[in-house]
Design a protein around this motif. Structure first.
Motif, PDB file in Angstrom:
ATOM      1  N   ASN A 219       0.822  -1.200   0.000  1.00 11.37           N
ATOM      2  CA  ASN A 219       0.000   0.000   0.000  1.00 11.37           C
ATOM      3  C   ASN A 219       0.865   1.263   0.000  1.00 11.37           C
ATOM      4  N   VAL A 220       1.384   1.677   1.160  1.00  9.86           N
ATOM      5  CA  VAL A 220       2.252   2.867   1.209  1.00  9.86           C
ATOM      6  C   VAL A 220       3.589   2.582   1.896  1.00  9.86           C
ATOM      7  N   ILE A 221       3.706   1.425   2.570  1.00 11.95           N
ATOM      8  CA  ILE A 221       4.959   1.036   3.213  1.00 11.95           C
ATOM      9  C   ILE A 221       5.340  -0.338   2.693  1.00 11.95           C
ATOM     10  N   CYS A 222       6.585  -0.513   2.279  1.00 14.24           N
ATOM     11  CA  CYS A 222       7.003  -1.803   1.742  1.00 14.24           C
ATOM     12  C   CYS A 222       7.183  -2.827   2.866  1.00 14.24           C
ATOM     13  N   VAL A 223       7.086  -4.083   2.513  1.00 11.75           N
ATOM     14  CA  VAL A 223       7.203  -5.178   3.484  1.00 11.75           C
ATOM     15  C   VAL A 223       8.560  -5.157   4.164  1.00 11.75           C
ATOM     16  N   GLU A 224       9.601  -4.847   3.403  1.00  4.71           N
ATOM     17  CA  GLU A 224      10.957  -4.821   3.973  1.00  4.71           C
ATOM     18  C   GLU A 224      11.063  -3.811   5.106  1.00  4.71           C
ATOM     19  N   CYS A 225      10.515  -2.627   4.923  1.00  5.78           N
ATOM     20  CA  CYS A 225      10.569  -1.600   5.971  1.00  5.78           C
ATOM     21  C   CYS A 225       9.730  -2.004   7.181  1.00  5.78           C
ATOM     22  N   LEU A 226       8.565  -2.585   6.930  1.00  6.17           N
ATOM     23  CA  LEU A 226       7.697  -3.002   8.035  1.00  6.17           C
ATOM     24  C   LEU A 226       8.384  -4.019   8.940  1.00  6.17           C
ATOM     25  N   HIS A 227       9.298  -4.802   8.359  1.00  2.64           N
ATOM     26  CA  HIS A 227       9.935  -5.868   9.123  1.00  2.64           C
ATOM     27  C   HIS A 227      11.359  -5.556   9.571  1.00  2.64           C
ATOM     28  N   SER A 228      11.922  -4.432   9.113  1.00  4.29           N
ATOM     29  CA  SER A 228      13.338  -4.194   9.454  1.00  4.29           C
ATOM     30  C   SER A 228      13.651  -2.809  10.002  1.00  4.29           C
ATOM     31  N   LYS A 229      12.788  -1.840   9.800  1.00  5.34           N
ATOM     32  CA  LYS A 229      13.122  -0.466  10.170  1.00  5.34           C
ATOM     33  C   LYS A 229      12.724  -0.092  11.597  1.00  5.34           C
ATOM     34  N   PHE A 230      11.933  -0.932  12.258  1.00  2.46           N
ATOM     35  CA  PHE A 230      11.399  -0.559  13.562  1.00  2.46           C
ATOM     36  C   PHE A 230      11.714  -1.626  14.602  1.00  2.46           C
ATOM     37  N   GLU A 231      11.884  -1.184  15.852  1.00  2.00           N
ATOM     38  CA  GLU A 231      12.212  -2.104  16.936  1.00  2.00           C
ATOM     39  C   GLU A 231      10.932  -2.575  17.627  1.00  2.00           C
ATOM     40  N   GLU A 232      10.741  -3.882  17.642  1.00  2.00           N
ATOM     41  CA  GLU A 232       9.528  -4.433  18.249  1.00  2.00           C
ATOM     42  C   GLU A 232       9.612  -4.385  19.775  1.00  2.00           C
ATOM     43  N   THR A 233       8.456  -4.166  20.394  1.00  2.00           N
ATOM     44  CA  THR A 233       8.373  -4.324  21.839  1.00  2.00           C
ATOM     45  C   THR A 233       7.993  -5.771  22.104  1.00  2.00           C
ATOM     46  N   VAL A 234       8.609  -6.366  23.087  1.00  2.00           N
ATOM     47  CA  VAL A 234       8.373  -7.781  23.368  1.00  2.00           C
ATOM     48  C   VAL A 234       7.673  -7.921  24.715  1.00  2.00           C
ATOM     49  N   PRO A 235       6.372  -8.282  24.735  1.00  2.00           N
ATOM     50  CA  PRO A 235       5.639  -8.383  25.992  1.00  2.00           C
ATOM     51  C   PRO A 235       6.168  -9.469  26.930  1.00  2.00           C
ATOM     52  N   ASN A 236       6.757 -10.572  26.395  1.00  2.00           N
ATOM     53  CA  ASN A 236       7.250 -11.683  27.214  1.00  2.00           C
ATOM     54  C   ASN A 236       6.182 -12.215  28.167  1.00  2.00           C
ATOM     55  N   GLY A 237       4.962 -12.310  27.692  1.00  2.87           N
ATOM     56  CA  GLY A 237       3.890 -12.854  28.517  1.00  2.87           C
ATOM     57  C   GLY A 237       3.347 -11.894  29.551  1.00  2.87           C
ATOM     58  N   SER A 238       3.795 -10.634  29.508  1.00  8.38           N
ATOM     59  CA  SER A 238       3.324  -9.650  30.471  1.00  8.38           C
ATOM     60  C   SER A 238       2.077  -8.954  29.947  1.00  8.38           C
ATOM     61  N   ALA A 239       1.263  -8.456  30.871  1.00  7.00           N
ATOM     62  CA  ALA A 239       0.043  -7.746  30.479  1.00  7.00           C
ATOM     63  C   ALA A 239       0.324  -6.310  30.065  1.00  7.00           C
ATOM     64  N   THR A 240       1.573  -5.857  30.207  1.00  8.37           N
ATOM     65  CA  THR A 240       1.939  -4.494  29.836  1.00  8.37           C
ATOM     66  C   THR A 240       3.333  -4.473  29.221  1.00  8.37           C
ATOM     67  N   SER A 241       3.673  -3.352  28.602  1.00  5.53           N
ATOM     68  CA  SER A 241       5.052  -3.127  28.195  1.00  5.53           C
ATOM     69  C   SER A 241       5.890  -2.892  29.450  1.00  5.53           C
ATOM     70  N   GLN A 242       7.176  -2.983  29.301  1.00  3.43           N
ATOM     71  CA  GLN A 242       8.068  -2.865  30.456  1.00  3.43           C
ATOM     72  C   GLN A 242       7.898  -1.520  31.164  1.00  3.43           C
ATOM     73  N   GLY A 243       7.727  -1.579  32.475  1.00  2.32           N
ATOM     74  CA  GLY A 243       7.660  -0.360  33.283  1.00  2.32           C
ATOM     75  C   GLY A 243       6.301   0.286  33.364  1.00  2.32           C
ATOM     76  N   VAL A 244       5.289  -0.291  32.729  1.00  2.00           N
ATOM     77  CA  VAL A 244       3.947   0.299  32.728  1.00  2.00           C
ATOM     78  C   VAL A 244       3.095  -0.326  33.837  1.00  2.00           C
ATOM     79  N   LEU A 245       2.488   0.513  34.659  1.00  2.00           N
ATOM     80  CA  LEU A 245       1.565   0.059  35.688  1.00  2.00           C
ATOM     81  C   LEU A 245       0.148   0.438  35.274  1.00  2.00           C
ATOM     82  N   LEU A 246      -0.729  -0.540  35.214  1.00  2.00           N
ATOM     83  CA  LEU A 246      -2.094  -0.290  34.774  1.00  2.00           C
ATOM     84  C   LEU A 246      -3.006  -0.027  35.959  1.00  2.00           C
ATOM     85  N   PRO A 247      -3.855   0.983  35.868  1.00  2.18           N
ATOM     86  CA  PRO A 247      -4.852   1.207  36.929  1.00  2.18           C
ATOM     87  C   PRO A 247      -5.903   0.105  36.902  1.00  2.18           C
ATOM     88  N   GLU A 248      -6.632  -0.038  37.974  1.00  2.00           N
ATOM     89  CA  GLU A 248      -7.676  -1.051  38.069  1.00  2.00           C
ATOM     90  C   GLU A 248      -8.734  -0.822  36.991  1.00  2.00           C
TER      91      GLU A 248
END
Length: 233
Positions: free
Chosen positions: A31-60
């Protein structure tokens, strides 16, 4: 039919489709972004089975928070989100929304949202900002997500932003909370009550905006809430 094909071919020669990130030609399936860029230009966040990203505290009341990529100040992702937000390149939103949808499918903690009836809620813009910008960038991200996992996008008039807040860039956590307090209102209760809702936005920083929106949804009887964003700052 031959005339239509000729015109399409001519437009491709005069105005070739190129990736908004790297500038290379796009294939017919891109469409407007090539597959190569979608898979190589950005750093993924890895949840590792957590309910949040690292350092995030969720309110009730919020079940989980999920981000696709790590925000890169001054980098490819910041530029991409800037094009989506201010330059009307809405196709960016759909492309990265699809990527977000795929990462949501891969997160086992989101299974109850993906495989049951769910509703996508783009964080609302105030009417004044919407008139100036012409669109809500979060809507196009939600649209991309819906192409992958399905689900209904909650109509924009069902939940409104009734307070025209200042941009929160550079604000302290306390100033962010004060700025966004009482900013949202549920207008159509039956679009919220008893529903599993996925709040969609572009960037998750302190969570003040999405947390405030979530509190309004819970007060209106929403069942479960997830927050998903393209970037985690």
């Amino acid at each position: 039919m031959n005339i239509i094909r000729f015109k399409e071919g001519l437009m491709e020669v005069l105005f070739p489709k190129v990736c908004v990130v790297c500038g290379h030609s796009l294939s017919t399936n891109e469409n407007v972004i090539c597959v190569e860029c979608l898979h190589s230009k950005f750093e993924e966040t890895v949840p590792n089975g957590s309910a949040t990203s690292q350092g995030v505290l969720l309110p009730e009341g919020i079940n989980l928070q999920h981000a696709l990529w790590t925000f890169d100040k001054g980098g490819y992702l910041q530029d991409l989100l800037h094009q989506l937000k201010y330059h009307r390149i809405t196709g960016v939103g759909e492309d990265i929304g699809r990527q977000l949808g795929k990462s949501m499918e891969a997160n086992p903690l989101l299974e109850e949202f993906i495989h049951k009836e769910r509703y996508l809620l783009p964080v609302p813009l105030h009417s004044k900002k919407r008139r100036i910008r012409g669109y809500n960038q979060a809507y196009y991200i939600a649209k991309g997500i819906s192409h992958v996992i399905g689900g209904n996008i909650i109509p924009k008039k069902a939940v409104l932003r009734i307070k025209n807040t200042k941009t929160q860039t550079g604000f302290s956590l306390i100033k962010r909370r004060n700025n966004i307090e009482n900013a949202f209102k549920v207008i159509t209760q039956n679009m919220v009550k008893g529903k599993n809702i996925i709040i969609v936005d572009d960037v998750f920083t302190t969570g003040s905006t999405t947390f405030e929106l979530a509190s309004v949804l819970k007060a209106s009887g929403c069942e479960k809430i997830a927050i998903v964003t393209i970037a985690q700052a």
